[in-house]
Structures are given as C-alpha cells and as structure tokens.
Design a protein around this motif. Structure first.
Motif, short mmCIF file in Angstrom:
data_model
loop_
_atom_site.label_atom_id
_atom_site.label_comp_id
_atom_site.label_asym_id
_atom_site.label_seq_id
_atom_site.Cartn_x
_atom_site.Cartn_y
_atom_site.Cartn_z
N SER A 133 19.45 34.83 -12.53
CA SER A 133 19.81 34.17 -11.28
C SER A 133 20.42 32.81 -11.59
O SER A 133 20.03 32.14 -12.55
CB SER A 133 18.58 33.99 -10.38
OG SER A 133 18.05 35.22 -9.97
N THR A 134 21.38 32.42 -10.75
CA THR A 134 22.05 31.13 -10.91
C THR A 134 22.12 30.42 -9.56
O THR A 134 22.42 31.04 -8.54
CB THR A 134 23.48 31.31 -11.45
OG1 THR A 134 23.43 31.97 -12.71
CG2 THR A 134 24.18 29.97 -11.62
N LEU A 135 21.81 29.14 -9.56
CA LEU A 135 21.96 28.29 -8.38
C LEU A 135 22.91 27.15 -8.73
O LEU A 135 22.66 26.41 -9.69
CB LEU A 135 20.61 27.72 -7.94
CG LEU A 135 20.65 26.61 -6.88
CD1 LEU A 135 21.21 27.13 -5.57
CD2 LEU A 135 19.27 26.01 -6.67
N ARG A 165 14.30 25.36 -1.23
CA ARG A 165 14.86 26.65 -1.59
C ARG A 165 13.78 27.55 -2.18
O ARG A 165 12.82 27.07 -2.77
CB ARG A 165 15.98 26.48 -2.62
CG ARG A 165 17.15 25.65 -2.15
CD ARG A 165 18.20 25.57 -3.26
NE ARG A 165 19.34 24.76 -2.86
CZ ARG A 165 19.43 23.46 -3.05
NH1 ARG A 165 18.43 22.82 -3.64
NH2 ARG A 165 20.50 22.79 -2.66
N PRO A 166 13.95 28.86 -2.06
CA PRO A 166 13.02 29.77 -2.76
C PRO A 166 13.20 29.62 -4.26
O PRO A 166 14.31 29.43 -4.75
CB PRO A 166 13.43 31.16 -2.27
CG PRO A 166 14.84 31.00 -1.81
CD PRO A 166 14.96 29.60 -1.28
N ASP A 167 12.12 29.67 -4.98
CA ASP A 167 12.17 29.56 -6.43
C ASP A 167 12.93 30.74 -7.02
O ASP A 167 12.79 31.88 -6.57
CB ASP A 167 10.74 29.53 -6.99
CG ASP A 167 10.73 29.36 -8.48
OD1 ASP A 167 10.54 30.37 -9.18
OD2 ASP A 167 10.92 28.21 -8.96
N LEU A 168 13.78 30.46 -8.03
CA LEU A 168 14.55 31.53 -8.64
C LEU A 168 13.65 32.61 -9.22
O LEU A 168 14.04 33.77 -9.33
CB LEU A 168 15.45 30.97 -9.74
CG LEU A 168 16.61 30.07 -9.28
CD1 LEU A 168 17.41 29.58 -10.49
CD2 LEU A 168 17.52 30.79 -8.30
N ARG A 169 12.44 32.24 -9.59
CA ARG A 169 11.52 33.21 -10.18
C ARG A 169 10.93 34.14 -9.13
O ARG A 169 10.71 35.33 -9.40
CB ARG A 169 10.39 32.45 -10.91
CG ARG A 169 9.37 33.33 -11.60
CD ARG A 169 9.99 34.10 -12.73
NE ARG A 169 8.99 34.89 -13.45
CZ ARG A 169 9.28 35.93 -14.18
NH1 ARG A 169 10.53 36.34 -14.30
NH2 ARG A 169 8.34 36.59 -14.82
N SER A 170 10.66 33.62 -7.94
CA SER A 170 10.02 34.45 -6.91
C SER A 170 11.03 35.30 -6.14
O SER A 170 10.69 36.37 -5.67
CB SER A 170 9.25 33.55 -5.93
OG SER A 170 10.12 32.65 -5.28
N ALA A 171 12.28 34.82 -6.01
CA ALA A 171 13.29 35.56 -5.24
C ALA A 171 14.03 36.51 -6.17
O ALA A 171 15.24 36.38 -6.40
CB ALA A 171 14.25 34.59 -4.57
N THR A 172 13.33 37.49 -6.72
CA THR A 172 13.94 38.43 -7.66
C THR A 172 14.91 39.35 -6.92
O THR A 172 14.68 39.72 -5.77
CB THR A 172 12.86 39.28 -8.35
OG1 THR A 172 12.09 39.96 -7.35
CG2 THR A 172 11.95 38.42 -9.19
N PRO A 173 15.99 39.75 -7.59
CA PRO A 173 17.02 40.54 -6.90
C PRO A 173 16.76 42.04 -6.88
O PRO A 173 17.60 42.79 -6.38
CB PRO A 173 18.28 40.22 -7.73
CG PRO A 173 17.76 39.95 -9.09
CD PRO A 173 16.43 39.30 -8.91
N SER A 174 15.66 42.51 -7.44
CA SER A 174 15.41 43.95 -7.44
C SER A 174 13.94 44.20 -7.14
O SER A 174 13.10 43.30 -7.21
CB SER A 174 15.79 44.58 -8.78
OG SER A 174 15.09 43.98 -9.83
N GLY A 191 19.00 37.02 -0.71
CA GLY A 191 19.38 36.73 0.66
C GLY A 191 18.43 35.83 1.41
O GLY A 191 18.62 35.57 2.60
N ILE A 192 17.39 35.34 0.74
CA ILE A 192 16.43 34.44 1.39
C ILE A 192 17.04 33.05 1.48
O ILE A 192 17.51 32.50 0.49
CB ILE A 192 15.10 34.40 0.62
CG1 ILE A 192 14.54 35.82 0.46
CG2 ILE A 192 14.11 33.51 1.33
CD1 ILE A 192 14.29 36.53 1.76
N LYS A 193 17.03 32.47 2.67
CA LYS A 193 17.59 31.14 2.91
C LYS A 193 16.50 30.07 2.72
O LYS A 193 15.31 30.35 2.84
CB LYS A 193 18.15 31.04 4.32
CG LYS A 193 19.20 32.09 4.66
CD LYS A 193 20.43 31.97 3.78
CE LYS A 193 21.50 32.96 4.22
NZ LYS A 193 22.68 32.95 3.32
#
Length: 593
Positions: free
Chosen positions: A230-232, A320-329, A347-349
């Motif tokens: 994931s990238t922000l 923002r949601p943590d990149l670790r918790s907002a997994t894409p799969s 897609g979590i805002k």
C-alpha cells in the motif's frame, strides 16, 4: 523580515518475526477429568484442575499418519488411543515500512500591524508498506520417533508461586499434567523429515512451497489479506497568521489559518480465488480525497496582570485508516465448525473531527496554575470494524460460503453450499464470522470538561520550598449508541502527582486512574460481542540525583500497586483476558558530553 526553513526526512523500518506452534493433543480424553472456574472477574478465585492425564497420551505406542498432499490443515493424526494428534502451525510475517517527506516553510514578521506574522509552506510525503506472510502446516512431517515420551520435559515455569505472583493458585503445574518438550531439538527433527519432492499438489492444483520457517505453507490461500503493498502520497499547503488586538488593558491574540491536503492511495494484492492459484494476478485499488482543515486559536486577558486568561480554540482534523489495517484483500480462516473472514479494507475514507475547546486559566503565581476547560468533538465518517451476515460482501473475493442466515441470537450460519474445492472445510450449519472496516455515516459527539491544578510551594522556607503537586480530572461522555461509540474512551480519568525537588535531586509519586472503557472488537470466541477494559489505577515513582551538570542517576518504579490489566465481555463476571505486569524497576545513568 523573512525567514525560511525546510526539512528532508528519509525513514525506513523493517519488522520480521517467525512463530511455530507444536502441540500434542487428544480429542477423546478417556479417563481425563477436570474442572475450571474463571473466578467471575476475580483472578484470586481462578481455579483449574486436571486428573488422569498421566497416561492419557501414548506417544510411544502411537502410529502416526503423515499427510503428503498440500491441504489447509494444521493436524497430523495417529491411530493411537484417545485420538492422539499433533497440532503444527505458525506464522511468518515481514513488514517493510518506508516514510519519506520534504517540506519548505516561509515566515514574515510585521511591526506595525495587528497581523504580527504570517507563516506558510508546502509538504510532500510518501508512505509505503509492503507485507509478506506465510502460515506453516504439518504437511510432509512425520513425528514417528520424535514425539516420544523421552522428548517430554517440565515447562520452564515449574514454580507455581510465580504465576500472577501467586494470586492465581489454581493454575495447573507440570506435576498435574501440564507438560512440554525441548522445542529446538523437536523442531529441528521434525523439519528433517520433510521432502518437498514427495508432496503432491492439493486437489485444486496448489503446489507445495516451503515457508521461511522451513515447513510447507498451508493450502487454501492462507496468506490472503496479509500479502499486499500500500502507498499513501500527500501534498499539503498551509497558511497561518498570528494576530494581536490591544484595547486598553486587555488584548486578544492568537492565530488563524488552514491546511489543504490532497491524498492519493494505491493498494496492490493478489486476486484471491481468481486464475492460477500458483500465480495469482495482482489487483490494483487506487483512491484519492481532498480536505481543507481550518483552525482558530484565541486568548484574551481578563486582568491587567495577565494572570487570568480565557482561551478558545476551533480546528478541523482528519485521521486516516492505518495502511496495515486497511488491507486490500480478504483473508479466510477455517477451523472445524467456524469460518472467519476479514473483508477487504480498500476505499475507506478518513474520519473528520470538528473540535471546540474553551478554558479559563488562572496563573496565581510563577509555576502554578488552576484551569477549567470544556471540550467537544464532532466526529464524522468514523471507520471501525463491524460484523455482517451478508453473502454479497464476498463478491470479488472468488469465494462463496453459500447462503448465510442469522440465528435468533445473531449467530451467522451457512447452508454449506460453498464453492471451495476442499469439501471438508465448511459444512452446513457452521458458524461464519464476516467482519470488515466500514465508514459510519452518523456524526458522533464526544464532550466533557477538565479540571487542572498545579501548585508549587517555592514561597515556603527551605526545605519545604521543594514540595509541589499536580491534579487533573476529566469527565467525558459521548452519544449513547453502542453501534457507533468511539472505543478507548473512559468516562472518568484523573491523575495525582506529588513531587519534591531541590537543586540537584528530587523525587516524584504519580497515581493514574481511568474508569472502564470499550474495546471495539468483532467475533470473539464466545460469539459476537465487544470487550471492555476494567477500571484500574496504578502508582509509579521516580527519583533522581545530579552528581554534576553532566552526570545524572535516576531510579524509576512502575506499577507499585501491582495493578492487573483485565478485559471482560458484557459483564465483569465474564472475564476475557487478565494480564499481570508486576512491578518494574529501571535504574539509569546518563552522562552528557
């Protein structure tokens, strides 16, 4: 006059850990009996007893039946009595985190204006997270001649008194059947029995692969949800003006400004359940959002000596949601009778908050103050994990768990008409726990007040002039809706600090207390239910001595009250977790060159 400054930050971190669980168990414990009592929230009443365990596991007489095909399993069975089997599992995880940023700032001062200065700047930041994961299995492992009675030893904790400092006397000791073995030697021996060339693919064609732990990875895409990147990327501009109005003996000063933030995210993960299981295609999930966040701070003196101040603050912020918790799969876990699914988090805002603060502060003498503050936060778009019972939420994962229905108590169950190639994973009537991170549309209000008192007694003669103290108390409330409450907030918190300080030495006692608070969780082992943390207070202490301007010695003591951390579900008499930290002491010497 103009001032300019800037900063360049390049930061990287890597976490890697490996975990292996090897356990011998029985599923038909003939002759084994026992009882357990949780203490209903009182650890001193905890009790557990086992009888008949001495000969319940016949390791030497058992015939092991190794599994030689890739499968979603953690069990190797035997033909021995009492259903003896070996549970072998574990996780390997590696997380690489990169955080780079660049910023430039400019400031201009003004002499003859109510605007005293302006400051503005730009900041660019990029955060990346790469996650690798593998779960081990007993496939290819033959415990014959390895898991024997000779390998069994006493566990490392053979002194019962050390368990919770003796406050939980009912704990089962080695003498009562709680055994262990030499992990290093047993683990090494089990690994030596694996020949990956003798292991056949699973029924749906998944080939055997060795995990970093040395064991064959579990079949059934056990890594789903934890293998991703994931990238922000953010671009931010800000402008802030410091102002001051003077009218008679009073002034109004503060600052006013705002930030504009443009955010772009991109997540990548294997498309689980689609295409070649040994070479899954990668899904890409981009998203973007923009925010303008204004702020205002103001202070006015209410007396000519500036001892009495009234302050007001307003600001908008986002989390923002943590990149670790907002997994894409999605991730799937199957055990007999229960399937647990964590849904994708893309897609979590961010959630947004409007914060209002008003305080009255009295500085009654140097180093001392008494203040009263009111605060309120209006939180919109809060994200949190929620449990659902809706088969449509699995669309796009490639997995169907059949028709899902809810029992009267809210338990979600499947009819067993799934599309899994391993027909033994899910059966009709099994429980299914589906959970995922979602944004909540409702606005949540959190409000309260705080009283703070800090006083030193330096006006007294020596040695009494070194005494002082601090007291803080806050009362917090929020909308009384269990579905959208913000977790982790106690209704009452306070801390009391007493100290004594002289030129080269001092000591401090600090007592902190917070009332019980919620932990937002989904799908506990007892079924659906949120946990709470029990109210608790703890006492800490510290002392220091300065031998010189360069050399300082300090001693810190934590949790002198031996306070436990206790979680419960619904009621305090239904404990879920109790942790014992004990008392911790830290001695430090510091020398400054």
């Amino acid at each position: 006059m103009w001032k300019f400054d800037g900063a360049l930050t390049l930061s990287s971190a890597e976490n890697e850990w490996s975990q292996v669980l090897i356990s011998s168990r029985i599923d038909s414990p003939s002759g084994v009996d026992g009882s357990i009592y949780t203490g209903e929230g009182n650890i001193e009443n905890f009790y557990m007893d086992l009888t008949g365990t001495e000969n319940s596991m016949d390791w030497d007489g058992a015939t092991w039946v190794p599994k030689m095909q890739v499968a979603n399993t953690a069990v190797t069975s035997t033909t021995g009595a009492n259903g003896l089997y070996m549970l072998l599992t574990g996780n390997y995880e590696k997380i690489e985190h990169q955080n780079d940023s660049f910023e430039i700032n400019a400031e201009r001062d003004f002499d003859d204006s109510f605007i005293k200065s302006i400051r503005f700047g730009y900041r660019y930041a990029e955060t990346t997270l790469d996650s690798a994961y593998a779960k081990g299995s007993p496939v290819g492992v033959d415990p014959t001649g390895i898991l024997t009675s000779d390998a069994m030893i006493d566990p490392s904790y053979v002194n019962e008194h050390a368990f919770f400092d003796g406050d939980a006397p009912g704990f089962v000791t080695a003498a009562n059947g709680w055994r262990s073995f030499d992990f290093d030697s047993v683990n090494s021996a089990l690994l030596s029995t694996i020949d990956i060339n003798q292991i056949s693919p699973s029924a749906d064609g998944e080939k055997p692969v060795l995990s970093p732990t040395g064991y064959v990875t579990r079949g059934g895409r056990q890594a789903d949800g934890l293998v991703y990147s994931s990238t922000l990327e953010t671009n931010a501009l800000y402008l802030m003006a410091n102002y001051e109005f003077i009218f008679g003996e009073h002034y109004l000063r503060g600052n006013l400004g705002g930030r504009y933030i443009e955010s772009k995210t991109e997540s990548r993960a294997p498309l689980a359940g689609q295409g070649d299981i040994n070479n899954l295609e990668e899904g890409v999930y981009p998203d973007d959002y923009n925010h303008f966040l204004p702020t205002l701070n103001a202070a006015i003196n209410l007396d000519e000596d500036d001892d009495l101040l009234l302050r007001f603050a307003y600001g908008q912020s986002l989390v923002r949601p943590d990149l670790r918790s907002a997994t894409p799969s999605a991730s799937f876990n199957y055990i007999p009778g229960l399937t647990t699914v964590r849904l994708p988090g893309v897609g979590i805002k961010p959630f947004e908050a409007d914060s209002y603060d008003l305080s009255l502060e009295w500085y009654n003498r140097p180093g001392s103050a008494i203040s009263v503050a009111l605060f309120q936060k209006e939180i919109k778009n809060l994200f949190q994990s929620q449990q659902v019972c809706d088969a449509s939420t699995l669309a796009g994962t490639g997995v169907s768990l059949g028709k899902l229905t809810e029992d009267a108590d809210g338990t979600c169950r499947t009819d067993g008409n799934d599309n899994l190639t391993d027909t033994g994973l899910v059966s009709a009537g099994d429980e299914v726990r589906l959970s995922g991170i979602v944004n909540i549309e409702d606005t949540i209000e959190v409000r309260g007040y705080e009283l703070s008192i800090q006083q030193n007694l330096d006006f007294l003669p020596y040695p009494w002039n070194g005494f002082g103290g601090v007291f803080n108390y806050s009362k917090t409330s929020q909308d009384d809706s269990d579905e959208i409450r913000v977790s982790g907030i106690s209704e009452d918190t306070f801390n009391v600090i007493g100290y004594y300080e002289q030129e080269n030495y001092g000591f401090r006692l600090a007592y902190n207390y917070r009332s019980d608070y919620d932990l937002r969780t989904v799908g506990t082992s007892n079924g659906s239910g949120d946990r709470s943390v029990k109210a608790a207070g703890r006492l800490d202490a510290s002392i220091y001595y300065n031998f010189s301007e360069q050399l300082t010695m300090s001693l810190k003591a934590y949790n002198l009250t031996n306070t436990l951390y206790e979680e419960y579900q619904n009621n305090e008499w239904q404990p879920r977790s109790t942790m014992y930290d004990g008392q911790v002491y830290a001695l430090a010497m510091k020398y400054t060159f």
